[in-house]
Each structure stands twice: as C-alpha cells, then as structure tokens.
Scaffold this motif. Structure first.
Motif, PDB file in Angstrom:
ATOM      1  N   ASP A 266     112.128 -15.643   2.437  1.00 55.42           N
ATOM      2  CA  ASP A 266     111.941 -15.292   3.825  1.00 55.42           C
ATOM      3  C   ASP A 266     112.171 -13.793   3.963  1.00 55.42           C
ATOM      4  O   ASP A 266     113.307 -13.326   3.856  1.00 55.42           O
ATOM      5  N   PRO A 267     111.105 -13.046   4.176  1.00 55.41           N
ATOM      6  CA  PRO A 267     111.281 -11.577   4.192  1.00 55.41           C
ATOM      7  C   PRO A 267     112.178 -11.102   5.326  1.00 55.41           C
ATOM      8  O   PRO A 267     112.764 -10.031   5.226  1.00 55.41           O
ATOM      9  N   ARG A 269     114.935 -12.236   5.990  1.00 59.90           N
ATOM     10  CA  ARG A 269     116.327 -12.282   5.518  1.00 59.90           C
ATOM     11  C   ARG A 269     116.498 -11.427   4.277  1.00 59.90           C
ATOM     12  O   ARG A 269     117.388 -11.644   3.475  1.00 59.90           O
ATOM     13  N   ARG A 270     115.598 -10.469   4.125  1.00 61.24           N
ATOM     14  CA  ARG A 270     115.642  -9.607   2.949  1.00 61.24           C
ATOM     15  C   ARG A 270     116.993  -8.919   2.870  1.00 61.24           C
ATOM     16  O   ARG A 270     117.528  -8.443   3.865  1.00 61.24           O
ATOM     17  N   LYS A 271     117.514  -8.890   1.678  1.00 65.92           N
ATOM     18  CA  LYS A 271     118.827  -8.282   1.505  1.00 65.92           C
ATOM     19  C   LYS A 271     118.667  -6.791   1.238  1.00 65.92           C
ATOM     20  O   LYS A 271     117.671  -6.357   0.675  1.00 65.92           O
TER      21      LYS A 271
ATOM     22  N   ARG C 212     112.886  -1.257  -6.397  1.00 65.97           N
ATOM     23  CA  ARG C 212     112.714  -0.734  -5.040  1.00 65.97           C
ATOM     24  C   ARG C 212     113.208   0.704  -4.933  1.00 65.97           C
ATOM     25  O   ARG C 212     112.570   1.559  -4.321  1.00 65.97           O
ATOM     26  N   VAL C 232     109.158 -12.543  -3.980  1.00 64.88           N
ATOM     27  CA  VAL C 232     108.145 -11.904  -3.140  1.00 64.88           C
ATOM     28  C   VAL C 232     108.776 -11.436  -1.844  1.00 64.88           C
ATOM     29  O   VAL C 232     108.610 -10.295  -1.413  1.00 64.88           O
ATOM     30  N   ALA C 233     109.532 -12.332  -1.222  1.00 69.81           N
ATOM     31  CA  ALA C 233     110.137 -11.997   0.063  1.00 69.81           C
ATOM     32  C   ALA C 233     111.090 -10.813  -0.074  1.00 69.81           C
ATOM     33  O   ALA C 233     111.275 -10.044   0.858  1.00 69.81           O
ATOM     34  N   GLU C 234     111.664 -10.650  -1.274  1.00 71.74           N
ATOM     35  CA  GLU C 234     112.597  -9.545  -1.484  1.00 71.74           C
ATOM     36  C   GLU C 234     111.880  -8.208  -1.648  1.00 71.74           C
ATOM     37  O   GLU C 234     112.362  -7.198  -1.160  1.00 71.74           O
ATOM     38  N   VAL C 253     103.408  -9.092   4.245  1.00 71.21           N
ATOM     39  CA  VAL C 253     104.297 -10.147   3.788  1.00 71.21           C
ATOM     40  C   VAL C 253     105.020 -10.851   4.942  1.00 71.21           C
ATOM     41  O   VAL C 253     105.178 -12.064   4.947  1.00 71.21           O
ATOM     42  N   TYR C 254     105.404 -10.087   5.959  1.00 68.98           N
ATOM     43  CA  TYR C 254     106.084 -10.722   7.101  1.00 68.98           C
ATOM     44  C   TYR C 254     105.143 -11.664   7.815  1.00 68.98           C
ATOM     45  O   TYR C 254     105.481 -12.777   8.191  1.00 68.98           O
ATOM     46  N   PHE C 257     104.365 -14.829   5.662  1.00 69.19           N
ATOM     47  CA  PHE C 257     105.489 -15.770   5.617  1.00 69.19           C
ATOM     48  C   PHE C 257     105.745 -16.381   6.993  1.00 69.19           C
ATOM     49  O   PHE C 257     106.155 -17.524   7.102  1.00 69.19           O
ATOM     50  N   ARG C 274     114.705 -24.965   1.027  1.00 67.66           N
ATOM     51  CA  ARG C 274     115.337 -23.955   1.892  1.00 67.66           C
ATOM     52  C   ARG C 274     116.845 -23.995   1.692  1.00 67.66           C
ATOM     53  O   ARG C 274     117.405 -25.050   1.420  1.00 67.66           O
TER      54      ARG C 274
END
Lengths: 343, 378, 344
Positions: A266-267, A269-271, C212, C232-234, C253-254, C257, C274
């Motif tokens: 879930d982007p 909730r990206r850390k 990153r 991916v979400a990261e 990406v947002y 998702f 989840r």
C-alpha cells in the motif's frame, strides 16, 4: 487446549569440516529451544535465513538428530513419548501422526514416480490399505487438495508449481496426521498461487482437525494464517506470543525490526528511511556474547552485551520475550494504520 | 469446503498431456542429438556382428592355408561383365596369381581379374552352433570349392581369412568391454552406493582407496597383474582373468559417479520425504534413489566401455593380455607389429580401424545419453 | 501514450515493443506483446507480474541482452542519449553503439549478485576496471572512486572491503557491491531485476532504502522488476502490471493501488494477505487456475481463461488501451463496454 507436542531444552550443534584427520568447527544452530504446540493451533516459526527455523522443524520431526533436549509428543489416548530417544523402528508409528510439507515443489516430489504412487507411498510403507481401498483413499485425498483423479497417472513434471505443492500436501495428509510441519510451504509460489494454497491449508485444517507448525520468513503470510508466532534469531527463540499481541505490540526489538522492514502493499503506508535498520545477521559461527541480538539492537545497553536474557512471560500474559527490557520498551507494532481491502 | 478443483484440462497446462516417464523423456532428448543416434546405430551393428559372428564369418578364424600367406584383399564384386559386354548380377571374387619378387626372392600374390570365383549368399557349410547354442549349417557367404581362395579383406601370415578373424575378434573385444563394465558396475554401485548413502568414515576410506588406485599408472599395473596369470590357464580362464583385471581399475570411476549421485540425491527433499514416510533404507535406495539415476549410470557405463576395449587391445597388443588362439582386435593387431609386415600387408591394420570406429561411436553415444539424462548438467 | 503529464522529458520510451522466441522444432512464441513503457529521470517504474509474465525479458530487451533465438519483430526502444534519441531496437546487440549504452548509460543489477560478479577478482578490482575503461583515469584515482562508491552504498570499512572477494561478503554486502559496480559510470537508467528477492527482509529493506537514496543523489531513472507488491508500494512512482506478455494495466502507483481497474490487477492485490487484526481478516480471494503456457494464450485478452468477468469479446479480441485518468491505462473490455457496467 491440550498440548500436542512440547520441545524442551532442544539444542542442535552441527560440526563443520573435519574428516579422517582433525576435528571440525562446531556451529550451534539451535540453542536451548523451549516451546509447546497446542492441539488445533497454527504455530508459526519466523525468522531470517540462518535463524534455525528449518533446523528446528527437522529436529522435531526427527529428520535430523538433536544434540540434546527432548521432543515430547502426546499421542491421542496414549502415553507421552520422547521422540528423540526412539530408534527408526520405534518412531515409525508416530511418522503417521507428524507429517511434513516441503518448500520446493520441484525437488520434493520424486520425478520418477507417478502422482498416484507418490501419494500412495506412505500408505504402502505403513501397510495401511491395499487394492481398492488404497486407490479410493488416494483419489479422495487428491480430490481434497484439488487434483483431479485423471491427473494422477502423470509424472510431477507435468504440473505447475502450485499443483505440485498440492500433491505434496496430499502426500502429507493421506495418512490422516495430527500435526503437519509446513516448511516455507508457500514461499516458492507466485502470489496468486500462494493465496490458493493458503486457503487450501486453511480449509484442510478444519477438515482434518490438524495442527500446523508453519515455518516461514514472510510475516504477512504468518499474520494471516497463524494463531501464535515464535520469532527466532541466531538459534534462539526471542519472542513467543499470540499473533495479534505480537503484531500489535512486539516485545523484542528484533520483532520490531522485522515488522518495520516488512514491505506493505500500500503506497500510502510507505515507510520513510528506516535508519534504525542496521547490520546483518552475524555468521552463526561467531555468535555474540550476551544477548544474541545486541550487535544490531538500537536499544542495547551494557547489560545486553554481557548477560543473556531469558525467555520470560511479559506481565503474566501469554506473550513471552527474551529481552532484558521487554516490559519497559515502547516498541511499534504493524497494525498502526488500518488498511482497506482493495476493490 | 471450497476447494477449486483443477480440471484435467488445466492440469495439462504444458500443452500436451505428458504421460511420459523419465526414460521416455530421455529418449526424446537423445534423438535430437544426431551424432549420438548415428553412433547408436553403429554400436548396434557392431554388437550384432559380435553376436552373429559364426554366421557372418565366411570361414573358421583358425582355418589356415599355407598356399595363401599374406594374400591381399580380393574385394567382393557383385556384377560380372559377360562376353558380350553387358553386366549381370553375379557376386564373385577374383582368384590369385603368384609372382616371385626377383630381388627379395619372395612369393607374393596379386589378384588375377581373369579368374572368377562365384560367391553364394547363404551358402551351406559345415554344421556349427550360432552363439554357442543354435545349430546352423548355413553361412552368409561362401564359395563353391572348398579349396578356392576367399579372402575379401586379405589373409595373414598363416593364410587365415582376416575378415573372419576380425568378426570373431569383434565378439571377444566388445564382450570383454561389456563384461568388464558390468563387473565394474557391480563393484562400483555397491561400494559407491554404500559410501554415498551412509557417508562418514566408510565414505572417507573408500574415497581414499579410489584415489590411491587411480593414482597408480595403469599400464604397468595391468602388465604386472597379467604377467602373474599362470601360463597353463585355458583361453576362457585368461579371458575372465583379464576382465577382472580391467574392472579392478574400472570400478573406481563408476563408484565415484554412483557416490556423487547418492550424495546429491540424499539432500533432495523427496528422499527426506520418503524417510519421513518411515521407509526403510532399502526401500529408499531401490525405489526412490536408484530409479533417479539409472539413466546417469547407463551413460557413465557406456562411456566406460571404450576404456575397457582400449585397455584390452593395448594389453593384447603387448602380448600380455589375451593369447592366441583367442582372436581379439588386440591379438590381431599384434600381427601388425613390425614394419615389414605393414609394408607388405597393410590390410592387417583393419582391426585398428575397427577400434577407432567403435571407440568414437561409443563415446558419442555415451555423450548423447549423458546429455539426455541430465539436460541441465555439465 | 501513457505518460504522466507533468513528467520531465522521458529518458527511455518503449513503444509497441514485441519480443518473440523461436525454437527449432516448434512455432515461435510471442513472449511479450506490444508493450509501452516510459521512464523519466528521477522516477522509478516497477514492472510487476508473476513468473513467466515476461517482465525480465522486457528489461533485458532494453539492454539487448536477450538470447540468440529472441527477436524484436516490432516496436521501438527510444533512448535519449543527450544528443538525440537512439532506437535501441534497431541496434545490433554487440555493436559498438549498444555497448557504449550498456554499462555507461544503462546498468543492470540482478537477483543473484554472485552470477554477475567475477569470483576470482576482488570487488575493488572489478569496480576499478569499469571506471578505468569508462573514464581513462589512473588506477590510483579509480581506486579512490571505488572506495567512495562502496562507502556510498553502505559497505562498512570500504577501503578494506574493496580487497575482498565476492564469496567473502554476505548476501547483502554483495548486493551493495553490485550496486556500486552498476553506479560506477553514473548511469542514467538503472535496471534492477528482482534485486531483493534473494535477501532477508531486513536486508531487503536496507537495499530498498539505499536504492531510493541513490536515485535522489544521482537523479537516475529506475526500472524495477519484482513480483512483490509490497516492494512495489515501497519504491515505485509508476507501475506496469504484466500478465503473460501483456501489460494489462499501468499508471501512477498511488492511483493503481487505490483503484485497480484490470481484473488481474485487482485479483493480484486481493491475493496478498493484508496486515490486519484477526477481527478484520478477510479470506484471500485467489485467482482461479494457473497461468497457461504462452502457446495457449488466447488471441484476445491474455487473462481470459482465469478472469471472473470474462465475456464475449475477451477470448478473440485484444482489448485496446483505455485511458482511465491522467497516466492510468488499462487493457480490458469491461472498461469500454458501458460506463455504467464498468467495474467499481
């Protein structure tokens, strides 16, 4: 709940190298492990590679011999036995009760045997059923894991990874076991197939009245399937707690680190940068003095470097941790922001 | 319970419904290796020749004729030119006329195209036992008159038919390869299997022994062992003794292969699974492990045969292996040892050509088998 | 064309690219069908899909590192070298032009560092060599740069570790060393093929952080190949979801998702457990069946055989790209059928 199996002071030392001349180096893979498995629960054992989780699974099922300690099994209506003291012949009846599912669906099925024979093999070894009865049981078990009867004549290479894993599950269940040790049973599978197998394991548990020891490195999967979680680090149990308590508020800094590192799909909730994640697992051969985790722990004090913390219950709850400061540290869990399922 | 059943159509995802066993798969991969397929045919032909030696050989290998020493190859002609210039089908060989070399004062033969000796296929012959137990009285080829010369590939020092000797030699040389490998395989599988399956000190000890044997120079070792054979042993006894001597070295390589397979299979999950099923060691070995590497063993054994054949040839060539009257390629080549013979009768080198052809064929065949058995392997 | 409107000038534009594999005794397989991708400096595009979906093949095509039996029958791979665009699809894989792009402009890191690091040279020597080849500096200067690089990718005691052989390093350090090697020539584009799949979760988090960080420092574009939606979400800015050689959905990406539009994307996301409390836990809803072989892929939408919503045109007619919002594109007949009937 009744206890199905208890592991007491289990240690396993591998001797590396050494041959005709000279002694090898000792490598302590499991260090004084204590845990119990309750009837009907799913106990997850998590940790990173080299933490000893697979070794523990194999010691419990006696695929490996232990160096010291006991694995006490409580058979249905029978007397408790220490599996570690049994020889090959004596342990055979208990092999029906405790079964294993392997990680690699490629290498865990004999490529030279038809699926039918793979699943029938345990029945034949234990001389339980013959002829039509055996056939009926095999087809029935295959049907339960979702393999059609007319696919039973094929060889494993004709199946995809997910289907092979189902066949491996059928082999484990065909003896109607009580305890199934699943060693990274879904790790090698694609996401969509992994979900199928997880659901299947869930259904079979109810169907067969099973107890699972679910060995995994994936905390997301563990949160989904497990009732209780044992966290291992460098051959030690560092935390042992009901799943929700552990994910809500871990009591060991290593558990916190694992949760922190867990990528969440879930982007939003990206850390951010996780500066507190540092170091890597030390090589098992040079285990640190004191707390095994102190070299990477951001909360480490002098005491941690000299004195090894014991696994103890936190404030009388079901949560156990091996940390000197388990009661006082404010560690972050993984549930902080609730997630919605998508679509 | 909601389990999504996988329909047979889906289960057959990789297109064709594959019901093939490992061996069938292996055969399919093997067929793609053309050189290996050709070699397989060659090997089959050679072994057929060995099996049917009595039928194929025109004469007895030890039948000699002082009249035709070192007679050159006649060659086999299928068509004969008539007086009117036309050609008709008439298999025949030509006779010889002798000339005396005025300088060396030696009698030599040349093929005389004038003399026509008809050749009959499936010619009646003295009764004999094919492969030792089938009574027959017909040979593939023969000439009418018993005193007519019939040397398609020429004759040797004693006027014996080289072709017949070559065919009988094929039987000995190829069978000694097979027998030697079988014996090696027997020792190799048992010793290597124990070492690989149980490991530990036995494994270490066996491997040191293997290394020791393999570090010894083979030819002197063979020579020593062969020289120790009693002179009064019969041909058959010598034959078996030589086989044993050859496999004394041969088993080491196969033991290594078997041990390696056992070691790698022992860590495979499906073997662990069988152990956890409660299977006995015997069942694990015979039902789970051995079928997984039979193909490798076949390939390794095939690749070991050429070594055996070469070793026999070498020993016999040096006069320490098989002894006359046994006919093998090695003993045949012994006749071609000196330059003078080679200069006057180069056809005596024919066994050498056979050795080269069969060795290459077996090697290509073995390579093909190995690749087919282990497509991801080395 | 799927492009974020406010994006910079794209660095790499893949247009309508297909990749076919030929084999001697069977018909050609089209492993990748008409893929469009856009990579912009400073951004990460994640290529997601399950095994066999063609994501690695797509990435290797960009570097022309495909096997000999692979061809790119159609499409273009436009790479902005700074002096105009080059169509990589038209270059010969071993040509001088391709080699100057490979390594210098585009680098790649792999899942298993051991396979791309030489086991007989120290990591320092291997990185020195690239720097010397590229920049023609003295060995001494090269080593200074190497140490600085290793330091930057978080190899502790970089000066000493430069003299280590790959097998002397842990998995995480090896991956860091390989990243240092990939960065030696300050590439404009970094292709990362499952760089964290073989690593433990804490090490994975560190490597993702590092990538990153480096992207911020160097401003390079990144093509990140993974099967893990969590990863991916990261890391991703954009995502392209592949299934059996097709990009079925791509976009921010947002956005993707938040509201995935293609049934495959939706199903994939619902297959991942989840992190929720027991009370909120939902049973996973996996995709039925298994991925068919590329030979059995229908002419139409590749996902037809497993799609819960498949209807008449799906097996035979390939769905067109449907623009859903700025930069969000999906290929699905449901989206064009009737606005009212479209998926929520």
């Amino acid at each position: 709940m009744t206890t199905l199996l208890s592991v007491e002071n289990l240690s396993k030392v591998f001797t590396l190298g050494g041959g005709l001349f000279g002694k090898g180096r000792d490598l302590v893979a499991l260090n004084d492990i204590n845990l119990t498995v309750e009837q009907g629960e799913t106990l997850a054992i998590v940790g990173e590679s080299g933490c000893g989780k697979t070794t523990l699974g194999r010691c419990i099922i006696k695929a490996l011999s232990v160096t010291s300690g006991h694995v006490r099994y409580h058979p249905e209506g029978g007397e408790t036995v220490d599996l570690t003291t049994l020889n090959k012949r004596e342990i055979k009846p208990f092999r029906r009760d405790i079964r294993m599912i392997f990680q690699d669906p490629m290498s865990s099925l004999n490529p030279n045997m038809r699926v039918f024979d793979i699943v029938a093999e345990p029945l034949r070894i234990h001389k339980l059923l013959r002829g039509k009865d055996l056939e009926a049981r095999v087809y029935d078990t295959l049907a339960k894991v979702g393999i059609a009867a007319d696919a039973a004549g094929r060889y494993p290479h004709a199946f995809s990874g997910g289907q092979r894993q189902r066949i491996g599950i059928a082999r484990a269940l065909v003896l109607d076991p009580r305890l199934v040790i699943a060693d990274e049973a879904v790790s090698a599978l694609d996401v969509s197939i992994q979900a199928q197998v997880l659901n299947l394991l869930d259904d079979l548990k109810a169907d067969f009245g099973l107890t699972y020891i679910f060995i995994s490195h994936d905390l997301g999967v563990v949160n989904y399937i497990a009732d209780r979680v044992v966290v291992m680090y460098l051959g030690h149990v560092v935390e042992n707690a009901p799943t929700e308590m552990l994910f809500e508020r871990p009591r060991h800094p290593y558990t916190e680190m694992l949760l922190e590192a867990l990528p969440i799909a879930d982007p939003t909730r990206r850390k951010g940068r996780r500066t507190e994640l540092k170091g890597e697992i030390p090589y098992l051969g040079n285990r640190p003095q004191g707390c095994p985790f102190h070299t990477r722990c951001k909360y480490a004090q002098d005491r941690c470097r000299s004195e090894k913390p014991a696994l103890h219950a936190i404030n009388g709850t079901a949560q156990q941790a091996a940390c000197h400061f388990a009661e006082t540290l404010e560690l972050t869990g993984a549930y902080d922001a609730p997630q919605k399922a998508i679509a | 319970m909601a389990v999504e059943t996988i329909s047979p159509a889906e289960a057959a995802a990789p297109r064709k419904v594959r019901r093939e066993s490992q061996l069938a798969l292996m055969w399919r991969r093997f067929r793609q290796h053309q050189l290996a397929v050709v070699s397989l045919w060659l090997v089959i032909i050679f072994y057929l020749i060995a099996a049917l030696a009595e039928f194929l050989a025109p004469t007895d290998p030890s039948a000699y004729s002082a009249r035709f020493t070192y007679a050159p190859p006649q060659g086999l002609h299928l068509f004969l030119q008539n007086e009117d210039g036309g050609w008709s089908f008439q298999p025949h060989v030509n006779g010889y006329k002798s000339e005396v070399d005025p300088q060396a004062m030696r009698r030599t033969f040349v093929v005389d195209p004038e003399v026509v000796i008809p050749v009959r296929f499936f010619a009646p012959s003295e009764p004999y036992l094919l492969a030792g137990f089938i009574p027959m009285s017909v040979k593939l080829m023969g000439v009418e008159g018993p005193r007519d010369p019939f040397y398609i590939l020429g004759a040797d020092r004693l006027g014996r038919d080289l072709l017949s000797r070559l065919i009988h030699g094929t039987r000995i040389s190829l069978s000694i390869g097979l027998a030697g490998v079988t014996l090696s395989l027997f020792f190799g599988i048992i010793i290597g299997g124990f070492a690989g399956f149980y490991g530990g000190w036995f494994d270490s000890a066996v491997m040191r022994v293997v290394e020791f044997i393999r570090s010894m120079p083979t030819i002197p070792l063979w020579l020593g062992l062969a020289a120790a054979l009693p002179k009064d042993w019969t041909a058959l006894q010598t034959y078996f003794a030589i086989t044993i001597i050859l496999s004394l070295i041969g088993w080491t390589e196969l033991a290594r292969v078997v041990r390696g397979r056992f070691l790698s299979l022992r860590t495979e999950d499906f073997v662990t699974a069988a152990q956890l099923d409660g299977a006995s060691d015997w069942r694990i070995i015979t039902r789970h492990m051995v079928p997984s590497f039979t193909s490798h063993i076949i390939a390794a054994a095939t690749l070991a045969i050429p070594g055996m054949i070469l070793a026999e040839t070498a020993l016999s060539f040096l006069g320490l292996g098989l002894q006359a009257p046994i006919v093998s390629w090695g003993t045949l080549l012994q006749e071609a040892q000196n330059i003078r013979t080679l200069a006057t009768a180069p056809w005596l080198l024919a066994p050498g050509i056979c050795v080269v052809v069969i060795i290459l064929a077996l090697n290509f065949f073995g390579d093909g088998l190995r690749d087919a058995a282990d497509p991801h392997g080395r | 064309m799927p492009q974020t409107p406010m994006a910079d000038k794209p660095l790499l534009t893949v247009r309508n690219m297909s990749i076919s594999f030929s084999s001697p005794d069977e018909a050609d397989i089209e492993a990748v069908r008409q893929v469009d991708l856009t990579l912009t400096p400073g951004k990460t595009l994640a290529l997601v899909g399950e095994s066999g979906c063609g994501k690695s093949v797509t990435a290797r095509a960009v570097l022309r590192l495909l096997d000999k039996n692979a061809v790119i029958p159609s499409g273009e791979i436009l790479f902005d070298t700074g002096q105009g665009a080059v169509d990589i699809a038209q270059l010969k894989p071993d040509s001088l032009a391709m080699r100057s792009i490979r390594g210098a402009e585009i680098s790649m890191i792999f899942q298993e560092p051991m396979s791309s690091l030489s086991p007989v040279h120290t990591i320092g020597d291997q990185i020195d060599e690239i720097i010397i080849l590229h920049d023609r500096v003295s060995p001494k200067q090269a080593r200074e740069r190497t140490v600085a690089l290793l330091d930057q990718v978080g190899v502790p005691g970089a000066r000493d570790r430069a003299n280590a052989y790959p097998f002397e390093l842990s998995g995480g350090l090896r991956q860091r060393a390989m990243i240092a090697m990939a960065l030696a020539c300050t590439p404009k584009l970094l292709i990362a093929d499952e760089p964290t799949t073989a690593l433990d979760v804490t090490t994975q988090a560190q490597i993702l952080d590092l990538l990153r960080q480096l992207q911020d420092d160097y401003g390079m574009a990144m093509l990140f190949i993974t099967h893990d939606l969590g990863v991916v979400a990261e890391v991703a800015d954009d995502i392209a979801v592949m299934y059996l050689g097709d990009v079925v959905e791509q976009g921010d990406v947002y956005e993707v998702f938040r509201s995935p539009k293609h049934p495959y994307t939706q199903a994939l996301m619902n297959s991942v457990p989840r992190l929720s409390r027991k009370a909120d836990r939902q049973r996973l809803s996996p995709i039925k069946g298994t991925v068919p072989s590329p030979r059995d892929r229908p002419a139409g939408c590749a996902f037809t055989s497993r799609c819960p919503h498949a209807f008449a045109p799906c097996p035979d007619q390939r769905p067109e790209r449907t623009q859903l919002s700025a930069g969000h594109v999906a290929r699905c007949h449901l989206l064009t059928r009737e606005p009212a009937e479209a998926l929520a």
